[in-house]
Write a protein that holds these residues in place. Structure first.
Motif, PDB file in Angstrom:
ATOM      1  N   CYS A 135      47.374  57.117  39.100  1.00  0.00           N
ATOM      2  CA  CYS A 135      45.968  56.824  39.438  1.00  0.00           C
ATOM      3  C   CYS A 135      45.845  55.888  40.634  1.00  0.00           C
ATOM      4  O   CYS A 135      46.517  54.857  40.701  1.00  0.00           O
ATOM      5  N   ILE A 136      44.961  56.246  41.567  1.00  0.00           N
ATOM      6  CA  ILE A 136      44.733  55.382  42.736  1.00  0.00           C
ATOM      7  C   ILE A 136      43.377  54.670  42.632  1.00  0.00           C
ATOM      8  O   ILE A 136      42.873  54.144  43.618  1.00  0.00           O
ATOM      9  N   ARG A 137      42.776  54.693  41.437  1.00  0.00           N
ATOM     10  CA  ARG A 137      41.524  53.959  41.151  1.00  0.00           C
ATOM     11  C   ARG A 137      40.400  54.312  42.128  1.00  0.00           C
ATOM     12  O   ARG A 137      39.750  53.411  42.675  1.00  0.00           O
ATOM     13  N   CYS A 138      40.198  55.603  42.320  1.00  0.00           N
ATOM     14  CA  CYS A 138      39.118  56.026  43.218  1.00  0.00           C
ATOM     15  C   CYS A 138      37.782  56.102  42.482  1.00  0.00           C
ATOM     16  O   CYS A 138      36.725  56.099  43.105  1.00  0.00           O
ATOM     17  N   GLY A 139      37.814  56.227  41.175  1.00  0.00           N
ATOM     18  CA  GLY A 139      36.583  56.267  40.374  1.00  0.00           C
ATOM     19  C   GLY A 139      35.941  57.644  40.287  1.00  0.00           C
ATOM     20  O   GLY A 139      34.908  57.799  39.632  1.00  0.00           O
ATOM     21  N   CYS A 150      36.722  60.323  38.670  1.00  0.00           N
ATOM     22  CA  CYS A 150      36.645  60.918  37.326  1.00  0.00           C
ATOM     23  C   CYS A 150      35.489  60.318  36.516  1.00  0.00           C
ATOM     24  O   CYS A 150      34.906  60.993  35.665  1.00  0.00           O
ATOM     25  N   ILE A 152      39.806  57.862  32.984  1.00  0.00           N
ATOM     26  CA  ILE A 152      41.114  57.197  33.184  1.00  0.00           C
ATOM     27  C   ILE A 152      41.243  55.994  32.241  1.00  0.00           C
ATOM     28  O   ILE A 152      42.319  55.734  31.701  1.00  0.00           O
ATOM     29  N   CYS A 178      40.203  64.881  40.211  1.00  0.00           N
ATOM     30  CA  CYS A 178      41.169  63.805  40.501  1.00  0.00           C
ATOM     31  C   CYS A 178      42.022  64.113  41.746  1.00  0.00           C
ATOM     32  O   CYS A 178      42.670  65.155  41.817  1.00  0.00           O
ATOM     33  N   PRO A 179      42.045  63.186  42.714  1.00  0.00           N
ATOM     34  CA  PRO A 179      42.772  63.453  43.965  1.00  0.00           C
ATOM     35  C   PRO A 179      44.279  63.540  43.784  1.00  0.00           C
ATOM     36  O   PRO A 179      44.969  64.083  44.645  1.00  0.00           O
ATOM     37  N   ILE A 235      45.817  64.275  38.111  1.00  0.00           N
ATOM     38  CA  ILE A 235      46.271  63.841  36.784  1.00  0.00           C
ATOM     39  C   ILE A 235      45.592  64.741  35.753  1.00  0.00           C
ATOM     40  O   ILE A 235      44.379  64.946  35.816  1.00  0.00           O
ATOM     41  N   LEU A 277      43.973  64.700  33.141  1.00  0.00           N
ATOM     42  CA  LEU A 277      43.332  63.697  32.282  1.00  0.00           C
ATOM     43  C   LEU A 277      42.959  64.239  30.908  1.00  0.00           C
ATOM     44  O   LEU A 277      43.210  63.595  29.882  1.00  0.00           O
TER      45      LEU A 277
END
Ligand code: SF4
Length: 465
Positions: free
Chosen positions: A311-315, A317, A340, A371-372, A375, A377
């Motif tokens: 996860c790159i915490r892009c938000g 999702c 996430i 998700c970029p 993942i 999820l």
């Protein structure tokens, strides 16, 4: 049902019927989605970019130990100091020691979810240190005394009128200021703090193993001021933030920008490789990087769950999740919310207390689709549920209900039982409270699908004759 789950359900019930809350977040999420739809046009083949990104993260995480040691070796060669923290308390103690050594009275911070995870602000405040969030959204949340509402947009649930009122109440700003004036007002307040602070604390978007660098992405320039004005810079990173090479940024910077805020590239992208060098005019005299584990190696140890560390915490999702859209960020009452958060929180903090988050999903797969780093999820949510069942962290009633459900589902005679009468009776008397007052109970038709289908086929045969 444990207390955390009961509180989660109570908050969810309250939020789903709060139409004003829903209007505000759906408005904000719609704007995010419009920006994302436009931003993603910059990729000629987004699917290939996502595959490549997943592959890069896979490589980095599979060799995480080596990449982190490589990072440490390069970063310390440039004069930086690396601190390994096994858990939140160790990270806090190390930061406390640095603050004491520097006699810090004021600390400025740029946006960082990992500092939320370790509850850094109350820790510093308890030691009499003035901690100031310098990202505008985080500053608003700090003034309101609330945690961030969303990984990327911390105050997305507040209207501009509410923010104006908050500035008036807490900072004595003129009432009803428009957004531009509010921004200028905050900017003036914060500039002073940057000059006063002895220590600046930032998060980390990517740890770059091959050059021993820390990449920080932001839109307001506050992370640059946080890292360059004070004489000491502390960057805190979860160990999963590693990329093998600085060259990977050509892919991750645009992916993060587009999925996070619909931009082609975020406004400020900085790479720090240590404190300022002898002949450099700007930068901190000392720089520390704290590498935080805090349960991440538990995830790493599980070959299937490991994917959650990409996860790159892009938000993104969160923005597409139908559950998040209805219950909002604070309902989760965890640092990481949305899909996430539902995946990694039970893994980081224990399935027994947080398994309910894995059930707060329709499993529609919208999160996986957006998700970029691709993942899976919704599959990881299913794995969490399976894990919870294996650990027997459910109640006896739950176990009996599933047993009865399974028996019924495998029995044709039970499924064909007098539909209208018996099934609707059970629905009304057993499921009404779980279904909630906000939704109408579904009504079973007179005949089951199996009976209707049989009738249809029989009629077809008659027609053929
Ligand atoms: S799981 Fe994927 S979509 Fe969600 S925040 Fe992480 S990178 Fe973004």
């Amino acid at each position: 049902m444990n207390q955390l789950e009961a509180a989660f359900l109570a908050r969810s019930r309250e939020k789903v019927s709060d139409l004003e809350h829903r209007r505000k977040i759906n408005h904000a999420l719609k704007q995010s989605d419009d920006a994302f739809q436009k931003g993603k046009e910059q990729f000629s083949d987004l699917a290939a970019a996502r595959r490549l990104a997943k592959n890069s993260k896979w490589k980095a995480i599979e060799y995480l130990d080596r990449r982190l040691e490589e990072f440490e070796e390069k970063f310390t060669r440039h004069g930086g100091k690396v601190i390994w923290a096994e858990n939140a308390q160790q990270a806090l103690d190390e930061i406390g020691t640095i603050c004491k050594a520097k006699n810090a009275r004021t600390v400025v911070k740029s946006k960082s979810m990992v500092t939320e995870e370790i509850h850094l602000n109350p820790f510093l405040e308890d030691r009499g240190i003035d901690v100031i969030e310098t990202d505008l959204g985080e500053y608003i949340q700090q003034l309101a005394g609330e945690p961030p509402y969303h990984i990327v947009a911390p105050s997305m649930h507040k209207s501009k009128e509410e923010v104006a009122q908050l500035f008036h109440d807490k900072l004595d700003a003129l009432p009803g200021l428009p957004p531009r004036q509010l921004t200028l007002f905050a900017r003036k307040k914060l500039r002073k703090k940057f000059r006063e602070a002895e220590i600046g604390i930032t998060g980390v978007n990517f740890l770059l193993a091959d050059i021993g660098g820390v990449a920080v992405t932001e839109n307001e320039g506050n992370a640059r001021l946080t890292s360059s004005f004070p004489k000491t810079h502390i960057a805190i990173a979860g160990i999963e933030k590693v990329l093998s090479s600085v060259a990977d940024l050509h892919l991750f910077w645009p992916l993060l920008a587009t999925h996070g805020s619909g931009q082609k590239i975020t406004v400020y992208n900085s790479i720090f490789t240590g404190p300022k060098r002898p002949k450099e005019a700007d930068g901190p005299e000392e720089m520390y990087v704290i590498l935080l584990n805090n349960g991440r190696t538990n995830i790493l140890a599980d070959v299937k769950a490991r994917e959650g560390l990409y996860c790159i915490r892009c938000g993104a999702c969160l923005n597409v999740c139908p559950v998040y859209k209805n219950i909002g960020g604070h309902t989760y009452n965890t640092t990481y919310s949305g899909p996430i958060g539902a995946v990694i929180t039970p893994q980081l903090r224990g399935s027994r207390n947080y398994k309910h988050l894995s059930y707060a999903s329709s499993l529609c797969g919208a999160c996986t689709e957006v998700c970029p780093v691709r993942i899976n999820l919704h599959e990881l949510l299913l794995d969490n549920r399976q894990q919870a069942v294996k650990e027997k962290s459910g109640t006896r009633t739950e176990a009996f209900t599933w047993y009865a459900w399974k028996r019924a589902m495998l029995s044709r005679s039970v499924l064909n039982i007098a539909n209208e009468g018996t099934k609707n009776f059970f629905m009304k008397n057993l499921f009404k409270s779980a279904w909630g007052n906000e939704r109408e109970l579904p009504v079973f038709p007179g005949k089951s699908f199996n009976e209707q289908w049989k009738k249809y086929l029989d009629a077809g045969e008659e027609r053929a004759v």
